[in-house]
Design a protein around this motif. Structure first.
Motif, PDB file in Angstrom:
ATOM      1  N   HIS A 148      33.657  23.664 -40.304  1.00 52.90           N
ATOM      2  CA  HIS A 148      33.977  24.892 -39.587  1.00 52.90           C
ATOM      3  C   HIS A 148      32.756  25.800 -39.597  1.00 52.90           C
ATOM      4  CE1 HIS A 148      38.154  23.847 -39.263  1.00 52.90           C
ATOM      5  NE2 HIS A 148      38.154  23.509 -40.534  1.00 52.90           N
ATOM      6  N   GLY A 149      32.387  26.268 -38.423  1.00 50.82           N
ATOM      7  CA  GLY A 149      31.321  27.259 -38.356  1.00 50.82           C
ATOM      8  C   GLY A 149      29.932  26.666 -38.410  1.00 50.82           C
ATOM      9  N   ALA A 150      29.314  26.686 -39.583  1.00 51.01           N
ATOM     10  CA  ALA A 150      27.885  26.423 -39.742  1.00 51.01           C
ATOM     11  C   ALA A 150      27.453  25.105 -39.097  1.00 51.01           C
ATOM     12  CB  ALA A 150      27.524  26.417 -41.216  1.00 51.01           C
ATOM     13  N   LYS A 151      26.652  25.213 -38.086  1.00 48.67           N
ATOM     14  CA  LYS A 151      26.059  24.043 -37.444  1.00 48.67           C
ATOM     15  C   LYS A 151      24.717  23.765 -38.120  1.00 48.67           C
ATOM     16  CE  LYS A 151      28.723  23.475 -33.639  1.00 48.67           C
ATOM     17  NZ  LYS A 151      30.012  23.066 -34.121  1.00 48.67           N
ATOM     18  N   ALA A 152      24.265  22.527 -37.998  1.00 42.15           N
ATOM     19  CA  ALA A 152      22.966  22.178 -38.569  1.00 42.15           C
ATOM     20  C   ALA A 152      21.872  22.909 -37.806  1.00 42.15           C
ATOM     21  CB  ALA A 152      22.765  20.669 -38.476  1.00 42.15           C
ATOM     22  N   ARG A 153      20.870  23.375 -38.534  1.00 41.51           N
ATOM     23  CA  ARG A 153      19.750  24.057 -37.868  1.00 41.51           C
ATOM     24  C   ARG A 153      18.922  23.041 -37.111  1.00 41.51           C
ATOM     25  NH1 ARG A 153      18.919  26.541 -43.144  1.00 41.51           N
ATOM     26  NH2 ARG A 153      17.426  24.859 -43.371  1.00 41.51           N
ATOM     27  N   PRO A 154      18.465  23.365 -35.919  1.00 42.47           N
ATOM     28  CA  PRO A 154      17.596  22.424 -35.194  1.00 42.47           C
ATOM     29  C   PRO A 154      16.243  22.283 -35.901  1.00 42.47           C
ATOM     30  CG  PRO A 154      17.789  24.502 -33.996  1.00 42.47           C
ATOM     31  CD  PRO A 154      18.743  24.571 -35.165  1.00 42.47           C
ATOM     32  N   LEU A 155      15.670  21.092 -35.803  1.00 40.13           N
ATOM     33  CA  LEU A 155      14.375  20.858 -36.425  1.00 40.13           C
ATOM     34  C   LEU A 155      13.281  21.548 -35.618  1.00 40.13           C
ATOM     35  CD1 LEU A 155      14.584  17.049 -37.249  1.00 40.13           C
ATOM     36  CD2 LEU A 155      14.846  18.960 -38.819  1.00 40.13           C
ATOM     37  N   THR A 156      12.272  22.003 -36.307  1.00 43.92           N
ATOM     38  CA  THR A 156      11.123  22.587 -35.618  1.00 43.92           C
ATOM     39  C   THR A 156      10.322  21.441 -34.996  1.00 43.92           C
ATOM     40  OG1 THR A 156       9.664  22.413 -37.521  1.00 43.92           O
ATOM     41  CG2 THR A 156      10.999  24.430 -37.342  1.00 43.92           C
ATOM     42  N   PRO A 157       9.521  21.741 -33.973  1.00 41.33           N
ATOM     43  CA  PRO A 157       8.684  20.680 -33.384  1.00 41.33           C
ATOM     44  C   PRO A 157       7.802  19.985 -34.432  1.00 41.33           C
ATOM     45  CG  PRO A 157       8.677  22.603 -31.981  1.00 41.33           C
ATOM     46  CD  PRO A 157       9.432  22.981 -33.228  1.00 41.33           C
ATOM     47  N   GLU A 158       7.331  20.741 -35.424  1.00 44.61           N
ATOM     48  CA  GLU A 158       6.507  20.157 -36.490  1.00 44.61           C
ATOM     49  C   GLU A 158       7.321  19.150 -37.314  1.00 44.61           C
ATOM     50  OE1 GLU A 158       3.530  19.172 -39.007  1.00 44.61           O
ATOM     51  OE2 GLU A 158       3.351  20.274 -37.121  1.00 44.61           O
ATOM     52  N   GLN A 159       8.573  19.501 -37.634  1.00 41.44           N
ATOM     53  CA  GLN A 159       9.430  18.581 -38.398  1.00 41.44           C
ATOM     54  C   GLN A 159       9.750  17.334 -37.573  1.00 41.44           C
ATOM     55  OE1 GLN A 159      12.462  21.555 -39.104  1.00 41.44           O
ATOM     56  NE2 GLN A 159      12.123  21.453 -41.314  1.00 41.44           N
ATOM     57  N   GLN A 160       9.970  17.525 -36.276  1.00 43.19           N
ATOM     58  CA  GLN A 160      10.258  16.383 -35.406  1.00 43.19           C
ATOM     59  C   GLN A 160       9.067  15.430 -35.357  1.00 43.19           C
ATOM     60  OE1 GLN A 160      11.299  18.073 -31.639  1.00 43.19           O
ATOM     61  NE2 GLN A 160      13.262  18.876 -32.369  1.00 43.19           N
ATOM     62  N   ARG A 161       7.859  16.007 -35.249  1.00 40.62           N
ATOM     63  CA  ARG A 161       6.651  15.189 -35.185  1.00 40.62           C
ATOM     64  C   ARG A 161       6.471  14.403 -36.487  1.00 40.62           C
ATOM     65  NH1 ARG A 161       1.727  15.390 -36.846  1.00 40.62           N
ATOM     66  NH2 ARG A 161       1.898  17.453 -37.775  1.00 40.62           N
ATOM     67  N   ARG A 162       6.695  15.087 -37.619  1.00 33.88           N
ATOM     68  CA  ARG A 162       6.568  14.430 -38.930  1.00 33.88           C
ATOM     69  C   ARG A 162       7.571  13.292 -39.067  1.00 33.88           C
ATOM     70  NH1 ARG A 162       4.184  12.744 -43.174  1.00 33.88           N
ATOM     71  NH2 ARG A 162       5.068  13.148 -45.207  1.00 33.88           N
ATOM     72  N   ASN A 163       8.817  13.529 -38.629  1.00 34.97           N
ATOM     73  CA  ASN A 163       9.837  12.477 -38.706  1.00 34.97           C
ATOM     74  C   ASN A 163       9.461  11.279 -37.844  1.00 34.97           C
ATOM     75  OD1 ASN A 163      11.389  13.904 -40.475  1.00 34.97           O
ATOM     76  ND2 ASN A 163      12.917  14.553 -38.982  1.00 34.97           N
ATOM     77  N   ARG A 164       8.919  11.551 -36.646  1.00 36.24           N
ATOM     78  CA  ARG A 164       8.506  10.447 -35.770  1.00 36.24           C
ATOM     79  C   ARG A 164       7.392   9.635 -36.412  1.00 36.24           C
ATOM     80  NH1 ARG A 164       9.655  13.987 -31.459  1.00 36.24           N
ATOM     81  NH2 ARG A 164       7.535  14.793 -31.481  1.00 36.24           N
ATOM     82  N   GLU A 165       6.433  10.330 -37.054  1.00 43.17           N
ATOM     83  CA  GLU A 165       5.336   9.619 -37.718  1.00 43.17           C
ATOM     84  C   GLU A 165       5.857   8.759 -38.867  1.00 43.17           C
ATOM     85  OE1 GLU A 165       2.593  12.596 -38.966  1.00 43.17           O
ATOM     86  OE2 GLU A 165       1.881  13.019 -36.924  1.00 43.17           O
ATOM     87  N   LEU A 166       6.729   9.316 -39.679  1.00 46.31           N
ATOM     88  CA  LEU A 166       7.284   8.556 -40.803  1.00 46.31           C
ATOM     89  C   LEU A 166       8.090   7.360 -40.318  1.00 46.31           C
ATOM     90  CD1 LEU A 166       8.398  11.471 -43.153  1.00 46.31           C
ATOM     91  CD2 LEU A 166       6.449   9.944 -43.456  1.00 46.31           C
ATOM     92  N   LEU A 167       8.858   7.551 -39.245  1.00 41.63           N
ATOM     93  CA  LEU A 167       9.653   6.456 -38.702  1.00 41.63           C
ATOM     94  C   LEU A 167       8.747   5.353 -38.180  1.00 41.63           C
ATOM     95  CD1 LEU A 167      12.425   5.336 -37.864  1.00 41.63           C
ATOM     96  CD2 LEU A 167      12.175   6.595 -35.736  1.00 41.63           C
ATOM     97  N   ASP A 168       7.686   5.752 -37.483  1.00 40.25           N
ATOM     98  CA  ASP A 168       6.741   4.789 -36.939  1.00 40.25           C
ATOM     99  C   ASP A 168       6.100   3.975 -38.059  1.00 40.25           C
ATOM    100  OD1 ASP A 168       5.329   3.614 -34.768  1.00 40.25           O
ATOM    101  OD2 ASP A 168       3.565   4.791 -35.332  1.00 40.25           O
ATOM    102  N   ILE A 169       5.683   4.650 -39.121  1.00 44.52           N
ATOM    103  CA  ILE A 169       5.076   3.956 -40.266  1.00 44.52           C
ATOM    104  C   ILE A 169       6.079   3.006 -40.911  1.00 44.52           C
ATOM    105  CG2 ILE A 169       4.202   4.300 -42.611  1.00 44.52           C
ATOM    106  CD1 ILE A 169       2.999   6.979 -41.532  1.00 44.52           C
ATOM    107  N   ALA A 170       7.309   3.482 -41.095  1.00 44.72           N
ATOM    108  CA  ALA A 170       8.335   2.658 -41.746  1.00 44.72           C
ATOM    109  C   ALA A 170       8.646   1.412 -40.928  1.00 44.72           C
ATOM    110  CB  ALA A 170       9.596   3.483 -41.956  1.00 44.72           C
ATOM    111  N   GLN A 171       8.605   1.539 -39.600  1.00 42.34           N
ATOM    112  CA  GLN A 171       8.922   0.380 -38.758  1.00 42.34           C
ATOM    113  C   GLN A 171       7.771  -0.606 -38.699  1.00 42.34           C
ATOM    114  OE1 GLN A 171      10.081   2.445 -35.177  1.00 42.34           O
ATOM    115  NE2 GLN A 171      12.241   2.199 -35.642  1.00 42.34           N
ATOM    116  N   ARG A 172       6.558  -0.145 -38.910  1.00 40.35           N
ATOM    117  CA  ARG A 172       5.407  -1.038 -38.834  1.00 40.35           C
ATOM    118  C   ARG A 172       5.098  -1.741 -40.139  1.00 40.35           C
ATOM    119  NH1 ARG A 172       0.739   1.988 -37.430  1.00 40.35           N
ATOM    120  NH2 ARG A 172       1.960   3.850 -37.063  1.00 40.35           N
ATOM    121  N   THR A 173       5.373  -1.096 -41.268  1.00 46.12           N
ATOM    122  CA  THR A 173       5.016  -1.711 -42.553  1.00 46.12           C
ATOM    123  C   THR A 173       6.109  -2.677 -42.986  1.00 46.12           C
ATOM    124  OG1 THR A 173       6.026   0.099 -43.765  1.00 46.12           O
ATOM    125  CG2 THR A 173       3.679   0.289 -43.294  1.00 46.12           C
TER     126      THR A 173
END
Length: 67
Positions: A26-51
């Motif tokens: 009820h009520g509190a929605k998750a805060r949207p990620l900042t563009p910086e957090q989104q970029r960091r998550n994409r980089e980590l995901l990319d690394i995790a999928q390649r290694t």
């Protein structure tokens, strides 16, 4: 109609119970990620999928050899 055909599974005759109120937020929605957090998550995901992760060591003898 035989008695087997008329014997209804009564467990199916009742509606499913309502979902637990704990499942609903009820009520509190998750805060949207900042563009910086989104970029960091994409980089980590990319690394995790390649290694490749090391595989767990297998026993030296198979089950057929052991018996």
């Amino acid at each position: 109609m035989s008695s087997i055909e008329r014997d209804v599974d009564h467990a199916l005759a009742y509606p499913e119970p309502p979902a637990s109120p704990l499942w609903h937020r009820h009520g509190a929605k998750a805060r949207p990620l900042t563009p910086e957090q989104q970029r960091r998550n994409r980089e980590l995901l990319d690394i995790a999928q390649r290694t490749t992760r090391p595989r767990s060591p297998r026993p030296t003898e198979t089950l057929a050899e052991a018996s």
